[in-house]
Design an enzyme around this catalytic site. Structure first.
Site, PDB file in Angstrom:
ATOM      1  N   TRP A 106       0.837  -1.211   0.000  1.00 35.03           N
ATOM      2  CA  TRP A 106       0.000   0.000   0.000  1.00 35.03           C
ATOM      3  C   TRP A 106       0.862   1.246   0.000  1.00 35.03           C
ATOM      4  O   TRP A 106       0.585   2.207  -0.716  1.00 35.03           O
ATOM      5  CB  TRP A 106      -0.976  -0.003   1.171  1.00 35.03           C
ATOM      6  CG  TRP A 106      -1.895  -1.187   1.105  1.00 35.03           C
ATOM      7  CD1 TRP A 106      -1.997  -2.208   2.002  1.00 35.03           C
ATOM      8  CD2 TRP A 106      -2.849  -1.486   0.064  1.00 35.03           C
ATOM      9  NE1 TRP A 106      -2.939  -3.112   1.581  1.00 35.03           N
ATOM     10  CE2 TRP A 106      -3.471  -2.705   0.406  1.00 35.03           C
ATOM     11  CE3 TRP A 106      -3.218  -0.857  -1.121  1.00 35.03           C
ATOM     12  CZ2 TRP A 106      -4.446  -3.292  -0.398  1.00 35.03           C
ATOM     13  CZ3 TRP A 106      -4.195  -1.439  -1.928  1.00 35.03           C
ATOM     14  CH2 TRP A 106      -4.796  -2.643  -1.550  1.00 35.03           C
ATOM     15  N   ASP A 173      -1.816   6.730   6.364  1.00 32.85           N
ATOM     16  CA  ASP A 173      -2.844   5.806   5.890  1.00 32.85           C
ATOM     17  C   ASP A 173      -3.127   4.826   7.032  1.00 32.85           C
ATOM     18  O   ASP A 173      -2.292   3.978   7.342  1.00 32.85           O
ATOM     19  CB  ASP A 173      -2.324   5.068   4.651  1.00 32.85           C
ATOM     20  CG  ASP A 173      -3.275   3.978   4.157  1.00 32.85           C
ATOM     21  OD1 ASP A 173      -4.351   3.784   4.752  1.00 32.85           O
ATOM     22  OD2 ASP A 173      -2.923   3.316   3.153  1.00 32.85           O
ATOM     23  N   LYS A 197     -11.976  -2.012   6.311  1.00 30.18           N
ATOM     24  CA  LYS A 197     -11.173  -2.906   7.143  1.00 30.18           C
ATOM     25  C   LYS A 197     -11.699  -2.914   8.575  1.00 30.18           C
ATOM     26  O   LYS A 197     -11.902  -3.960   9.160  1.00 30.18           O
ATOM     27  CB  LYS A 197      -9.700  -2.491   7.135  1.00 30.18           C
ATOM     28  CG  LYS A 197      -9.087  -2.330   5.746  1.00 30.18           C
ATOM     29  CD  LYS A 197      -8.815  -3.650   5.067  1.00 30.18           C
ATOM     30  CE  LYS A 197      -8.549  -3.525   3.563  1.00 30.18           C
ATOM     31  NZ  LYS A 197      -7.563  -2.533   3.165  1.00 30.18           N
TER      32      LYS A 197
HETATM   33  C1  LIG Z   1      -6.920  -2.033   1.837  1.00 29.18           C
HETATM   34  C2  LIG Z   1      -5.941  -0.935   1.987  1.00 29.18           C
HETATM   35  C3  LIG Z   1      -5.838   0.122   1.058  1.00 29.18           C
HETATM   36  C4  LIG Z   1      -6.665   0.172  -0.213  1.00 29.18           C
HETATM   37  O1  LIG Z   1      -7.952   0.490   0.059  1.00 29.18           O
HETATM   38  P1  LIG Z   1      -9.030   0.678  -1.124  1.00 29.18           P
HETATM   39  O2  LIG Z   1     -10.206   1.194  -0.354  1.00 29.18           O
HETATM   40  O3  LIG Z   1      -9.239  -0.662  -1.732  1.00 29.18           O
HETATM   41  O4  LIG Z   1      -8.510   1.657  -2.099  1.00 29.18           O
HETATM   42  C5  LIG Z   1      -4.921   1.123   1.301  1.00 29.18           C
HETATM   43  N1  LIG Z   1      -4.138   1.105   2.392  1.00 29.18           N
HETATM   44  C6  LIG Z   1      -4.192   0.112   3.295  1.00 29.18           C
HETATM   45  C7  LIG Z   1      -3.291   0.145   4.484  1.00 29.18           C
HETATM   46  C8  LIG Z   1      -5.092  -0.937   3.119  1.00 29.18           C
HETATM   47  O5  LIG Z   1      -5.148  -1.930   4.027  1.00 29.18           O
END
Ligand SMILES: *Cc1c(COP(=O)(O)O)cnc(C)c1O
Length: 361
Positions: A106, A173, A197
């Site tokens: 990511w 993030d 998540k």
């Molecule tokens: C799943 C995830 C993403 C991507 O998320 P999307 O909503 O599919 O764009 C980005 N960063 C992390 C840490 C993730 O676990």
């Protein structure tokens, strides 16, 4: 009705488990929202009832993070992946550069997008050891426009246990460990997280930003990519993802009512400790990442012999354990212990691991 279904222990990495009471309330709102005799899905996002949902969803983030009015919260579509582009689009100046920490898939994707928009320095990376640890001891350049990191590496199962003192705006993030533990949110200039998540269904992303970091770039801004447009529109510049935001609001309400981040941190720590203890004790399994950087959210482990895998899959099925398959880059197993996963599910997984060891070791 929900109670009569077979209890499945849901370790899915994402979209992930949500509290059963949230799912029940969300499903009811699809038929009759707020006693309006209308579905949440068929009313105006500008109706008084929905504006109240959005306001609460935004306020709950501020409450749980304990930040004041110098921060703004809004919800956008496009997933966390859109934020990989929106962060540099809004914060990276034409002559400056951004500093990034590369801790996995990511983070790499965030770096890729930022490089399209400007100058990027990757100041530390754990790519040399397949992202199995969190780099430490790096220095954040004091002339960077911002520093970007990923709090929890969902795929490889590492987690930043501490955040660096940053001389420049700290951007994170937090998609896979949002509100799973206490952090000092005031140290961050911008936090974003895809909902699916640890907060709600896929389709919305929470962004919290400290207002003073905005408005520094000179680029001509596309409206939909401009944080200030969404702030001014109170997260309703265009039609927001109404259902994902509603469910996220319910989950955050659930979290707050149960005792907030301090409560869930203890619950999550116990789940992670019991599972890692079993991985370390059990002769049939082995953890994949540096111990001090082990994620409390995504626990990655391998069978000590490849032929164990097919047999353990059979046992996990018997125990109604779901979503344990490791990411294809890592293999083996990944148990995601998001906020809504109860200790009981971890205990059942441990029982399955113990039975497996008895049979096969
Ligand atoms: C799943 C995830 C993403 C991507 O998320 P999307 O909503 O599919 O764009 C980005 N960063 C992390 C840490 C993730 O676990």
């Amino acid at each position: 009705m929900i109670q009569t279904l077979t209890k499945i222990h849901n370790f899915s990495a994402g979209p992930g488990i949500l509290p059963p009471e949230v799912l029940k309330q969300a499903s009811e709102a699809c038929i009759n929202f707020d006693n309006m005799n209308l579905s949440l899905l068929e009313i105006s996002h500008r109706s008084k009832n929905y504006v109240a949902v959005m306001d609460e969803a935004r306020q709950l983030v501020k409450d749980l993070f304990e930040v004041g009015d110098d921060y703004e919260v809004f919800y956008l579509g496009g997933g966390a992946s859109l934020q990989f582009a929106m962060v540099p689009y809004n914060l990276l100046t034409e002559t400056g550069f951004a500093a990034y920490l590369n801790t996995g898939v990511w983070a790499s994707k965030a770096i890729k997008e930022a490089k399209i928009l400007g100058n990027v320095k990757v100041i530390a990376s754990s790519e040399d050891k397949k992202f199995s640890y969190i780099p430490k001891g790096y220095e954040i350049p004091s002339d960077a426009d911002y520093f970007h990191c990923t709090s929890n590496n969902t795929i490889y199962g590492t987690q930043m246990k501490a955040f660096p003192k940053s001389p420049v705006p700290l951007v994170c993030d937090m998609s896979s460990d949002l509100f799973s533990r206490r952090i000092n949110a005031k140290e961050f200039a911008l936090i974003y997280a895809g909902a699916q998540k640890n907060m709600g269904p896929a389709g919305s992303t929470m962004v919290m930003v400290r207002k003073d970091v905005l408005g520094k770039t000179t680029r001509k801004m596309l409206s939909m990519l401009d944080y200030q447009v969404h702030i001014k529109g109170e997260s309703m510049y265009n039609t927001p993802p109404v259902f994902p935001v509603y469910v996220s609001m319910l989950t955050l309400r659930w979290l707050k009512q149960h005792g907030g981040v301090d409560w869930i941190e203890k619950v999550n720590q116990k789940k992670a400790d019991t599972l890692y203890n079993e991985i370390d004790r059990n002769s049939c399994f082995i953890g994949t990442v540096a111990k001090e950087d082990r994620s409390n959210m995504n626990v990655c482990f391998l069978p000590t012999k490849p032929e164990y895998e097919a047999e353990f899959d059979k046992i996990t099925k018997q125990y109604n354990l779901s979503g344990l398959k490791g990411h294809r880059d890592v293999g083996g197993y990944r148990a995601s212990l998001y906020n809504a996963l109860p200790q009981e599910s971890v205990d059942v997984l441990i029982d399955a691991m113990k039975e497996f060891e008895k049979k096969f070791a």
